[in-house]
Design an enzyme around this catalytic site. Structure first.
Site, PDB file in Angstrom:
ATOM      1  N   GLU A 156       0.824  -1.217   0.000  1.00 34.11           N
ATOM      2  CA  GLU A 156       0.000   0.000   0.000  1.00 34.11           C
ATOM      3  C   GLU A 156       0.853   1.260   0.000  1.00 34.11           C
ATOM      4  O   GLU A 156       0.542   2.224   0.695  1.00 34.11           O
ATOM      5  CB  GLU A 156      -0.966  -0.015   1.201  1.00 34.11           C
ATOM      6  CG  GLU A 156      -1.937  -1.186   1.159  1.00 34.11           C
ATOM      7  CD  GLU A 156      -2.950  -1.214   2.291  1.00 34.11           C
ATOM      8  OE1 GLU A 156      -2.671  -0.640   3.349  1.00 34.11           O
ATOM      9  OE2 GLU A 156      -4.009  -1.822   2.115  1.00 34.11           O
ATOM     10  N   ASP A 187      -8.697  -8.737   4.299  1.00 28.96           N
ATOM     11  CA  ASP A 187      -8.319  -7.664   5.214  1.00 28.96           C
ATOM     12  C   ASP A 187      -9.286  -7.552   6.383  1.00 28.96           C
ATOM     13  O   ASP A 187     -10.080  -6.615   6.415  1.00 28.96           O
ATOM     14  CB  ASP A 187      -8.246  -6.337   4.451  1.00 28.96           C
ATOM     15  CG  ASP A 187      -7.580  -5.238   5.266  1.00 28.96           C
ATOM     16  OD1 ASP A 187      -6.967  -5.553   6.313  1.00 28.96           O
ATOM     17  OD2 ASP A 187      -7.671  -4.075   4.849  1.00 28.96           O
ATOM     18  N   GLU A 198     -12.179  -1.984  12.532  1.00 28.66           N
ATOM     19  CA  GLU A 198     -12.228  -1.310  11.243  1.00 28.66           C
ATOM     20  C   GLU A 198     -13.409  -1.789  10.391  1.00 28.66           C
ATOM     21  O   GLU A 198     -14.157  -0.985   9.853  1.00 28.66           O
ATOM     22  CB  GLU A 198     -10.914  -1.534  10.492  1.00 28.66           C
ATOM     23  CG  GLU A 198     -10.910  -0.928   9.090  1.00 28.66           C
ATOM     24  CD  GLU A 198      -9.588  -1.109   8.379  1.00 28.66           C
ATOM     25  OE1 GLU A 198      -8.658  -1.721   8.962  1.00 28.66           O
ATOM     26  OE2 GLU A 198      -9.456  -0.643   7.230  1.00 28.66           O
TER      27      GLU A 198
END
Lengths: 683, 683
Positions: free
Chosen positions: A283, A362, A390
């Site tokens: 990323e 993820d 998240e």
């Protein structure tokens, strides 16, 4: 708000209220020996340094400090397991023996827990010896905290609990009181390491490694008193960013020398420093690929710098192409970690631990386990979990994660070895233990975790890292017993079932109203909060559901799809490969099926989507009622502010869940044209 | 980058390069009288204050400064129209007579333009008199510039051209050179007013009205030399925010007194101040609704404060519910402005102008005209356009907007009166003129507008506000003639057709690959850049397309939909009401139709979606080839940096257009299941 002022009396004591310690503090106690953790134990008990063991009803010691059994009032000493503790109860005393000072302190907190649980269960522990050894040697929390507020990600990346407890105003806090309180809470769960800065290492944070070392040492000093080592996240480009070199090539001797020197300086400041945590070539973070080197080249170079000091490199396996073309259905992000790392098995040095997210995508609420965990028997592996929610409700939804974590840890990836055993080095491949790490959910919020009930996730992480055979329900009982240790007995007996009602099934409920059948995502781009069914569908991030008017799901079979299923060993390879044998809850992760496909429940996929979203929202009624049932205890068993925050979150959860339900139902109604057989309204 | 340093030789001169002025500067000239604009005219020509008109080939004067015709070398004086100018050409001289100083300066720039255009066309203006009067009295540019950088919207809200020319580092710039250059460019187009701060008035910006007046006066001083008045955007809550009152209720005498006093102070600092621009009760801005008052109450109270000084309130009609429930299909944002304001016709004071966006939604590339413009004959109305390309390519796509603006201005909303005539006060309802306003596209970018070719939009706005009967092609010719005035004749003859190829059809082309058939949006939430077909579909913003597996579009008919079509007068009410008569380009704005619906072209809706996206992208080949055809002129007719920027933007446009094409095509293929009959690939 000035953050340093937040260190105030209003901070909730979480699972270590005074009431939990009080029964022990009332006993005459003695702590043998000295050292940071034994001094902490002594302070916890209010014991005098000169207290005699002869008069003590509670004795705490590191086994190496104990001369003879008689010196602690026993007839013989137990075999204290490495890294663990023994608790010996006789007619007149309780003796806690740790393998070392930190273990002794953890043993003391174990006694605190047992006393509280005994009060909950009504069953007091009888005479005898209990040995407790940690299943995982590495039990670590990673903080995605930035020193300077990041313009997009804020102070704590994916943080939902306010600012950082470590940093404020672009600097390490002067007042580390909250860090000490946090270290104490963690020690009581068994956590023994903390990564103190974000794995996405920005310019300010990179400098912790160099001119920030004085502040890093101050943080380490605080944690040391609780038996917790610290790690730094470092930028792989540090030799260029900080060292003035024109390269960060891991095979460049100047680069290696720079890192060796950097490590020397770190250990001079922090002798018990844990090591480096590295997100490389991921990323946008720099890594060895820029120099045509492998991840083993990169990790081993850092390992060499740390080896003289006994340090460890934690190297993240979260490497994939985040600039993927959504048009290209052959590229599969789920395959990426395996494709990158499995061929490197056996090439990492023995002070490198490869840190692998539990799933191949993820941290979704439902994913298969990562096949990387089964594919690298000659590599030290750590499982990475995410305590911060998240993708599981961002601490606005109740989502007690322990049941899921326990499932991951117990999952037999090759039909025999559990994930817990693999990362504990008992997988049979010869690699020593790695351990378990997780992203923390803590901030400078008054309740530590935004949602007060999210404290239970932090607690459960440490406990399951210590012993993955604990049940999620028992861990929750422990958390309730400690957190509400001040409640009167009859009140506690009401709090317990109410919280189980609220929390036990919360993760399934969350899954029920969000993305269906393992397909994942469908979240708002950027924030990852709230629904957006197509939010990532035409993005470069590799997270698609491929819904069209006829069906939905990602074909990851080997026969017709991306071949991800083939990365698993038997029997999972075969199980996932076939639509017939693939578990329904992962069906859309592995297969693209028509909406008319019939699940094990007898329902079609689309009817399941309709029903589950609505059922899960209806289930919130029970949650709200359970909390409401405690209304008369607010101000006594349940603190007023605690109740107010929970209610505010429950309101927000309902609003968000309704939004999820309606958007997902409407989306699939518009796309499939199939009426909801239940007759519920679809917008 | 420090913004103030950007005031440098590298700033592109836009449509006033020295080469455009040179033919006039070579002539003996005289400027009569004095005053800020006449002094500017004198400086532009390099004329001596003592120059004699007898010897001058070019004379500039305000008609009031002219004693006898002979004093300017004429036998008789023309009738100079109000606010406009006359250009008299005799055998030996050109005489520019303005109604006043500003008009004389604009007349001078008109001569500059005529000379440049003559060079392009090869036809020089012959002897005779040309009278030119502005069609609109208000010709204004609104800057959505923030003094302090806003954490979400940046320095310039919806700005795509760098920082603000007015503000840097949280303050009004010390060096206003770029503001002067900007004022000069605007004067040459006919613009006569500028709103210097964002209509979303944040805390720092609100203070321009009070302790920022010294800086506001400095800006006004610069604009005054170019005949341009300034307006301030004010917060309706100012009496509370700035004045310490506990209310902003427009009927509270203390509030009215506060505003009167504030207006007194503004006019003491800026005697020719234009007035206040107000976004009230809109997207979170405060307004009179909080006190149970109407928008007329709010606007008239401000108008009373400005009236003693001759100032005007520009009150925006962009009022709607931005917290709408997507499930509720009866609420229609398109209806909102009419529903709020039409009932108030006749209740606004005569120094209030209601500023109405051209369409009922929000500056989409295709919308119907706003029916508010036909519904308030007793109210002064201004049309609001958007030069900054928020929804039309964000200055990364070429999108020459003049054809669309001309269409809006010329549109006969009730079958007889054009929009231009309505806002010019010639609509027959008794209200005096309002005018035309637009959101500027200028920043501190070296080319002013990010995309160099977007300069033409800024130019065209001023020209069409002056005269809406000009054709978009003629305005583009003017812009080319001026901008490339330094090019050699044969080169200019090549630049002209190349730029027409690039720009004439650019707006249709952009429409071609973005949202189809008037349905609008489908943009990335927040930024509004790039495609996201469902991006706003389940949002509270009221901008939906309602695509399902069978069809798409918003039913705004009176018979079965929201009734918006019924807000139009005849004949449009009937035209839009029926699927049969509704123009295809607005079909999905007014109707929800099946994908199989056949358009005038003989294609189905879905095939039209497929074909037009692909055709429009293919059309970019001609655009790129046209620009490429000028490659040998780079460094001569076309500046190197200008060419480099255009190429960079064309590359970006293609990439973005391909993304639009593919996402929209794939979305509708997945949803409709209808194959693309052209056989093109659909992902």
């Amino acid at each position: 708000m000035t953050h340093d002022n937040a260190v105030a009396v209003t901070v909730h004591p979480a699972w270590l209220p005074d009431a939990a310690l009080a029964p022990l503090r009332e006993l005459p106690s003695a702590v043998l020996g000295s050292g940071p953790c034994l001094d902490t134990a002594r302070a916890e008990l209010g014991a005098s340094p000169s207290a005699s063991t002869a008069d003590a009803a509670l004795v705490v010691a590191a086994v190496s400090d104990v001369g003879s059994p008689a010196s602690v009032g026993l007839t013989q000493l137990p075999e204290v397991p490495a890294g663990g503790h023994a608790i010996v109860r006789t007619a007149d005393r309780t003796v806690v023996l740790g393998a070392d000072g930190p273990a002794a302190l953890r043993g003391l907190y174990a006694v605190v827990r047992e006393v509280a649980v005994a009060r909950l269960s009504g069953v007091a522990p009888g005479p005898g010896t209990v040995l407790s050894a940690p299943e995982q040697p590495l039990r670590m929390l990673d903080h995605w905290d930035n020193v300077a507020v990041h313009p997009v990600m804020g102070q704590v990346e994916r943080g939902y609990s306010g600012g950082s407890i470590f940093y404020a105003d672009g600097e390490v806090r002067a007042d580390l009181t909250r860090v000490r309180d946090y270290a104490r809470l963690l020690a009581a769960t068994g956590v023994e390491a903390v990564g103190i800065n974000n794995v996405n290492v920005h310019a300010r944070e990179a400098r912790l490694l160099t001119d920030g070392l004085g502040d890093v040492a101050r943080i380490a000093d605080v944690f040391r008193g609780y038996g917790i080592r610290i790690f730094l996240s470092v930028s792989f480009a540090s030799p260029r960013l900080l060292g003035g070199l024109d390269s960060a090539d891991p095979l460049d001797p100047d680069v290696a020398a720079w890192w060796a020197s950097a490590a020397d300086r770190v250990y001079a400041a922090v002798p018990d420093f844990g090591g480096f945590l590295v997100k490389a070539d991921s990323e946008g973070q720099p890594g060895p690929f820029a120099y045509g080197r492998s991840h083993a080249d990169g990790a081993n170079m850092l390992a060499a710098a740390l080896r003289p000091h006994g340090g460890t490199v934690l190297w993240r396996a979260f490497v994939y192409n985040h600039r993927q073309d959504w048009r290209d259905r052959r590229t599969d992000r789920a395959r990426a970690a395996y494709d990158h790392f499995a061929p490197l098995d056996g090439t990492f040095d023995d002070n490198v631990v490869l840190q692998v997210k539990h799933g191949p995508m993820d941290f979704q609420v439902r994913e298969p386990l990562s096949p990387v965990l089964a594919a690298m028997p000659r590599t030290r592996l750590a499982l990475e979990l995410q305590v911060t929610q998240e993708y599981t409700g961002q601490q606005r939804h109740v989502c007690y994660l322990a049941p899921a974590w326990r499932e991951y840890l117990g999952f037999r990836l090759d039909g025999a070895r559990s994930v817990a055993s693999i990362v504990a080095g008992a997988g049979g491949g010869g690699a020593p233990a790695g351990g378990v790490a997780a992203v923390s959910n803590v901030g400078d919020d008054e309740f530590w975790t935004g949602h007060p009930l999210a404290q239970a996730n932090l607690y459960a992480f440490g406990r399951l890292a210590w012993d993955s055979t604990l049940t999620a329900e028992d861990v929750l009982d422990e958390w309730i017993a400690l957190t509400f240790a001040g409640a009167a007995g009859p009140d506690l007996a009401r709090v317990r079932p109410a919280l189980h009602e609220v929390m036990d099934g919360s993760c399934q409920r969350y899954e029920g109203y969000t993305a269906p059948l393992g397909v994942g995502f469908m979240v708002t781009p950027g924030t990852h909060g709230g629904p957006s069914v197509d939010g990532y569908e035409y993005s470069p991030w590799g997270t698609y559901h491929f819904a069209d008017r006829d069906g939905i799901g990602v074909d990851r079979s080997s026969a017709t799809g991306t071949g991800f299923a083939g990365q698993f060993p038997s029997p999972w390879r075969e199980t996932y490969e076939s639509v017939e044998t693939c578990p329904d809850e992962l069906l859309l992760f592995f297969h693209h099926v028509p909406y008319s496909h019939v699940l094990g429940s007898g329902k079609t996929v689309v009817q399941h989507i309709y029903d589950s979203r609505a059922d899960a929202v209806e289930g919130l009624g029970g949650v709200e009622a359970a909390w409401e049932s405690l209304a008369d205890l607010v101000g006594s068993a349940v603190p007023v502010a605690f109740d107010a925050r929970v209610r505010e979150r429950l309101d927000g959860q309902r609003a968000s869940a309704v939004e999820w339900r309606d958007q997902v139902r409407s989306y699939f109604w518009r796309k499939s044209g199939v009426k909801d057989a239940s007759g519920r309204v679809v917008y």
